[in-house]
Design a protein around this motif. Structure first.
Motif, PDB file in Angstrom:
ATOM      1  N   PRO A 270     -32.018  47.386  63.826  1.00  0.00           N
ATOM      2  CA  PRO A 270     -33.068  48.042  63.043  1.00  0.00           C
ATOM      3  C   PRO A 270     -32.846  48.017  61.535  1.00  0.00           C
ATOM      4  CG  PRO A 270     -32.485  49.385  64.942  1.00  0.00           C
ATOM      5  CD  PRO A 270     -31.461  48.295  64.838  1.00  0.00           C
ATOM      6  N   HIS A 271     -31.757  47.391  61.069  1.00  0.00           N
ATOM      7  CA  HIS A 271     -31.569  47.240  59.630  1.00  0.00           C
ATOM      8  C   HIS A 271     -32.548  46.218  59.045  1.00  0.00           C
ATOM      9  CE1 HIS A 271     -27.706  48.987  60.905  1.00  0.00           C
ATOM     10  NE2 HIS A 271     -27.715  49.549  59.714  1.00  0.00           N
ATOM     11  N   SER A 272     -33.181  45.427  59.890  1.00  0.00           N
ATOM     12  CA  SER A 272     -34.190  44.471  59.443  1.00  0.00           C
ATOM     13  C   SER A 272     -35.450  44.667  60.282  1.00  0.00           C
ATOM     14  CB  SER A 272     -33.676  43.032  59.568  1.00  0.00           C
ATOM     15  OG  SER A 272     -33.283  42.756  60.902  1.00  0.00           O
ATOM     16  N   GLU A 273     -36.568  44.213  59.754  1.00  0.00           N
ATOM     17  CA  GLU A 273     -37.828  44.389  60.459  1.00  0.00           C
ATOM     18  C   GLU A 273     -37.881  43.515  61.711  1.00  0.00           C
ATOM     19  OE1 GLU A 273     -41.591  44.732  58.365  1.00  0.00           O
ATOM     20  OE2 GLU A 273     -40.513  44.511  56.472  1.00  0.00           O
ATOM     21  N   THR A 274     -38.698  43.935  62.671  1.00  0.00           N
ATOM     22  CA  THR A 274     -38.916  43.099  63.851  1.00  0.00           C
ATOM     23  C   THR A 274     -39.529  41.770  63.413  1.00  0.00           C
ATOM     24  OG1 THR A 274     -41.067  44.172  64.183  1.00  0.00           O
ATOM     25  CG2 THR A 274     -39.189  45.036  65.428  1.00  0.00           C
ATOM     26  N   SER A 275     -39.074  40.696  64.029  1.00  0.00           N
ATOM     27  CA  SER A 275     -39.483  39.352  63.615  1.00  0.00           C
ATOM     28  C   SER A 275     -40.579  38.814  64.533  1.00  0.00           C
ATOM     29  CB  SER A 275     -38.283  38.395  63.666  1.00  0.00           C
ATOM     30  OG  SER A 275     -37.232  38.859  62.865  1.00  0.00           O
ATOM     31  N   PRO A 276     -41.417  37.899  64.020  1.00  0.00           N
ATOM     32  CA  PRO A 276     -42.316  37.171  64.919  1.00  0.00           C
ATOM     33  C   PRO A 276     -41.496  36.341  65.894  1.00  0.00           C
ATOM     34  CG  PRO A 276     -42.984  36.912  62.614  1.00  0.00           C
ATOM     35  CD  PRO A 276     -41.635  37.543  62.610  1.00  0.00           C
ATOM     36  N   LEU A 277     -41.791  36.458  67.181  1.00  0.00           N
ATOM     37  CA  LEU A 277     -41.023  35.776  68.217  1.00  0.00           C
ATOM     38  C   LEU A 277     -41.948  35.037  69.163  1.00  0.00           C
ATOM     39  CD1 LEU A 277     -38.430  38.542  69.226  1.00  0.00           C
ATOM     40  CD2 LEU A 277     -38.008  36.532  67.807  1.00  0.00           C
ATOM     41  N   ALA A 278     -41.446  33.910  69.669  1.00  0.00           N
ATOM     42  CA  ALA A 278     -42.135  33.143  70.709  1.00  0.00           C
ATOM     43  C   ALA A 278     -41.124  32.813  71.795  1.00  0.00           C
ATOM     44  CB  ALA A 278     -42.743  31.865  70.132  1.00  0.00           C
ATOM     45  N   TYR A 279     -41.513  33.024  73.048  1.00  0.00           N
ATOM     46  CA  TYR A 279     -40.617  32.828  74.187  1.00  0.00           C
ATOM     47  C   TYR A 279     -41.052  31.598  74.979  1.00  0.00           C
ATOM     48  CZ  TYR A 279     -39.245  37.624  73.133  1.00  0.00           C
ATOM     49  OH  TYR A 279     -38.802  38.751  72.496  1.00  0.00           O
ATOM     50  N   PHE A 280     -40.043  30.779  75.310  1.00  0.00           N
ATOM     51  CA  PHE A 280     -40.287  29.529  76.024  1.00  0.00           C
ATOM     52  C   PHE A 280     -39.412  29.460  77.275  1.00  0.00           C
ATOM     53  CE2 PHE A 280     -41.443  28.708  71.699  1.00  0.00           C
ATOM     54  CZ  PHE A 280     -42.470  27.766  71.725  1.00  0.00           C
ATOM     55  N   ILE A 281     -39.838  28.666  78.222  1.00  0.00           N
ATOM     56  CA  ILE A 281     -38.987  28.241  79.337  1.00  0.00           C
ATOM     57  C   ILE A 281     -38.447  26.863  78.967  1.00  0.00           C
ATOM     58  CG2 ILE A 281     -38.864  27.658  81.765  1.00  0.00           C
ATOM     59  CD1 ILE A 281     -39.311  30.563  81.413  1.00  0.00           C
ATOM     60  N   PHE A 282     -37.166  26.784  78.674  1.00  0.00           N
ATOM     61  CA  PHE A 282     -36.554  25.517  78.262  1.00  0.00           C
ATOM     62  C   PHE A 282     -35.607  25.005  79.348  1.00  0.00           C
ATOM     63  CE2 PHE A 282     -37.214  26.979  73.730  1.00  0.00           C
ATOM     64  CZ  PHE A 282     -38.127  25.985  73.417  1.00  0.00           C
ATOM     65  N   PRO A 283     -35.590  23.718  79.585  1.00  0.00           N
ATOM     66  CA  PRO A 283     -34.596  23.144  80.500  1.00  0.00           C
ATOM     67  C   PRO A 283     -33.227  23.124  79.830  1.00  0.00           C
ATOM     68  CG  PRO A 283     -35.889  21.393  79.511  1.00  0.00           C
ATOM     69  CD  PRO A 283     -36.509  22.682  79.054  1.00  0.00           C
ATOM     70  N   PRO A 284     -32.148  22.935  80.594  1.00  0.00           N
ATOM     71  CA  PRO A 284     -30.801  22.898  79.997  1.00  0.00           C
ATOM     72  C   PRO A 284     -30.650  21.741  79.019  1.00  0.00           C
ATOM     73  CG  PRO A 284     -30.691  23.167  82.381  1.00  0.00           C
ATOM     74  CD  PRO A 284     -32.116  22.821  82.057  1.00  0.00           C
ATOM     75  N   GLY A 285     -29.728  21.917  78.067  1.00  0.00           N
ATOM     76  CA  GLY A 285     -29.372  20.835  77.160  1.00  0.00           C
ATOM     77  C   GLY A 285     -30.024  20.882  75.804  1.00  0.00           C
ATOM     78  N   LEU A 286     -31.015  21.757  75.600  1.00  0.00           N
ATOM     79  CA  LEU A 286     -31.682  21.845  74.306  1.00  0.00           C
ATOM     80  C   LEU A 286     -31.013  22.927  73.450  1.00  0.00           C
ATOM     81  CD1 LEU A 286     -35.422  21.586  75.407  1.00  0.00           C
ATOM     82  CD2 LEU A 286     -33.902  19.748  74.652  1.00  0.00           C
ATOM     83  N   ARG A 287     -31.314  22.878  72.154  1.00  0.00           N
ATOM     84  CA  ARG A 287     -30.702  23.831  71.224  1.00  0.00           C
ATOM     85  C   ARG A 287     -31.065  25.269  71.571  1.00  0.00           C
ATOM     86  NH1 ARG A 287     -31.750  24.014  64.664  1.00  0.00           N
ATOM     87  NH2 ARG A 287     -30.515  25.903  64.251  1.00  0.00           N
ATOM     88  N   ALA A 288     -32.301  25.477  72.027  1.00  0.00           N
ATOM     89  CA  ALA A 288     -32.776  26.820  72.341  1.00  0.00           C
ATOM     90  C   ALA A 288     -32.749  27.108  73.839  1.00  0.00           C
ATOM     91  CB  ALA A 288     -34.189  27.020  71.792  1.00  0.00           C
ATOM     92  N   SER A 289     -31.991  26.331  74.602  1.00  0.00           N
ATOM     93  CA  SER A 289     -31.882  26.575  76.045  1.00  0.00           C
ATOM     94  C   SER A 289     -31.039  27.822  76.294  1.00  0.00           C
ATOM     95  CB  SER A 289     -31.245  25.370  76.742  1.00  0.00           C
ATOM     96  OG  SER A 289     -32.053  24.216  76.596  1.00  0.00           O
ATOM     97  N   PRO A 290     -31.297  28.544  77.397  1.00  0.00           N
ATOM     98  CA  PRO A 290     -30.517  29.754  77.695  1.00  0.00           C
ATOM     99  C   PRO A 290     -29.023  29.459  77.837  1.00  0.00           C
ATOM    100  CG  PRO A 290     -32.516  29.711  79.016  1.00  0.00           C
ATOM    101  CD  PRO A 290     -32.428  28.378  78.340  1.00  0.00           C
ATOM    102  N   ASP A 291     -28.219  30.250  77.152  1.00  0.00           N
ATOM    103  CA  ASP A 291     -26.763  30.144  77.266  1.00  0.00           C
ATOM    104  C   ASP A 291     -26.125  31.538  77.283  1.00  0.00           C
ATOM    105  OD1 ASP A 291     -27.303  30.819  74.682  1.00  0.00           O
ATOM    106  OD2 ASP A 291     -26.204  29.178  73.753  1.00  0.00           O
TER     107      ASP A 291
END
Length: 454
Positions: free
Chosen positions: A258-279
């Motif tokens: 909460p020290h910073s404002e809530t950010s605009p966010l977008a949620y994706f289903i990503f396959p493994p191996g990408l930079r934004a894949s779940p880890d």
């Protein structure tokens, strides 16, 4: 010299406690020898000035008698400089005390601020093993079978997160020259239900991985507002030039602290191996089975990876983010205590000095029938005038600096009048106690001891 030696001893004793309290690494050993030696003549100069100034002041006071008991000063002799010092001490004390109340109020507000999801009993496990990231679905299934685990999900970001992945978004009507940058988070279909993030429109991801990963996304309300959409559900957007379809909108929540404002966010289903894949894995566990669940989770982890088993509770991670606020609150509280102590030691000395000068006057008034209230008014009126002037100066200063400090927080309290009034009342009550103490001392003295002389 004695005061300097006492100061060094006190500092040496307090440094370890200060380091633990404020998470510091202070040490007297880091002071260069040259600077330490330079302090010696400075201390001698301070001692010389401290001795000369009172001597010069005393030499200017009118003398009535030089008896064996010492010097008897003119009744009612006042020192503007001394009153100025007391006034400045009052100002500093009032500013620090009011600031302490406001800082503590802001700290309490941040700690009680709702994060927008349920952080209780939410366990985070980082999956840094690249090979294991490709098998995250299998690991998730096995973790879900552990006793005490009531739910499991995966995400590309932990909680709280720095949100280091962002894509460029365009949409119908935005024009070729207009785009917004929105942080992206890779999740699975169970993420929103497990974490406790509420959908305000549309639907969650389905369990058809190929469909969701190819074209669907969910955004939060901040992202919807950033794209000037009244109802984003069903809208098509271009994410880094690729067409996507908004299937849902979720409430804003504090993915960062909460020290910073809530950010605009977008949620994706990503396959493994990408930079934004779940880890990362997020688990909801039962309170009564925490120790057993952690042991079993470590066993499951050991079957899949040689990396150390690292985990943390999400609510503890957010509490850790408030540690700097807690240290600042403790620091300003310590300064306030020292300022109050110095201020009222000075006040005590000033009233003692003034009372000693007026003992003969007080004795005459008592013989003539003056009441306790009259003597109290005699002793206290000058100091309360100083106090009133100090309040008029200190409260605007405290409000100004508190207002400047609190603007650093996007989520903050409204500064109210009660912290300022509370600081004023606290100082006033202590001043009354000091004055009343000297009133009692003067009333216990026998008038004949001061009226008959030796």
């Amino acid at each position: 010299v004695d005061a300097a030696l006492c100061g060094i001893i006190i500092i040496s004793l307090l440094v370890p406690y200060l380091n633990r309290l404020f998470d510091l690494s202070l040490s007297l050993r880091v002071i260069p020898v040259g600077r330490a030696l330079l302090a010696i003549p400075i201390l001698m100069m301070i001692g010389l000035v401290a001795g000369i100034l009172p001597a010069l002041s005393i030499s200017k006071l009118p003398v009535q008698t030089l008896g064996g008991s010492g010097i008897d000063f003119k009744v009612g002799q006042r020192s503007t400089l001394r009153q100025l010092f007391i006034g400045m001490q009052y100002v500093v004390t009032l500013v620090l005390l009011a600031s302490t109340f406001i800082v503590f109020q802001q700290y309490s507000y941040l700690k009680s601020l709702h994060l927008g999801f349920d952080a209780e009993q939410l366990l985070h496990i980082a999956v840094d093993d690249r090979q294991l990231q490709a098998e995250l679905t299998t690991l998730k299934a096995e973790v879900g079978q552990v006793s005490g685990v009531t739910g499991v999900t995966s995400s590309s970001e932990d909680l709280p997160s720095l949100l280091q992945n962002a894509f460029a978004f365009n949409w119908k009507g935005s024009g070729d020259d207009r785009e917004v940058t929105i942080n992206v988070v890779g999740v699975d279909q169970d993420y929103f239900d497990l974490v406790g993030i509420e959908l305000t429109g549309g639907t969650n991801f389905t369990h058809s991985f190929s469909v969701d990963s190819a074209r669907s996304l969910i955004i939060n309300e901040k992202a919807k507002d950033a794209m000037n959409m009244e109802s984003a559900v069903g809208e098509d957007v271009y994410v880094n030039g690729r067409l996507r379809h908004v299937i849902g909108v979720v409430k804003d929540h504090h993915h960062t602290t909460p020290h910073s404002e809530t950010s605009p966010l977008a949620y994706f289903i990503f396959p493994p191996g990408l930079r934004a894949s779940p880890d990362n894995l997020l688990l909801r566990i039962e309170t009564k089975n925490v120790a057993l669940a952690l042991n079993q989770l470590e066993d499951v982890w050991a079957h899949h990876s040689t990396d150390p088993f690292r985990y943390n509770f999400v609510d503890d991670a957010y509490a850790q983010a408030y540690r700097s606020d807690q240290r600042f609150t403790a620091l300003i509280s310590a300064f306030t205590f020292v300022a109050i102590l110095i201020s009222f030691v000075g006040l005590f000395g000033l009233i003692s000095f003034s009372t000693a000068l007026r003992l003969k006057e007080i004795s005459i008034r008592r013989v003539l029938g003056a009441s306790h209230l009259n003597i109290l008014r005699l002793l206290g009126k000058d100091f309360f005038i100083i106090y009133a002037m100090s309040v008029l100066l200190a409260l605007p200063i405290a409000y100004f600096f508190a207002q400047q400090w609190i603007t650093n927080y996007p989520y903050r309290i409204e500064i109210q009048i009660w912290p300022l009034l509370a600081a004023t009342l606290c100082c006033f009550l202590v001043s009354v106690v000091v004055v009343f103490y000297h009133l009692q001392s003067s009333m216990r003295a026998q008038p004949k001891d001061y009226l008959m002389g030796e």
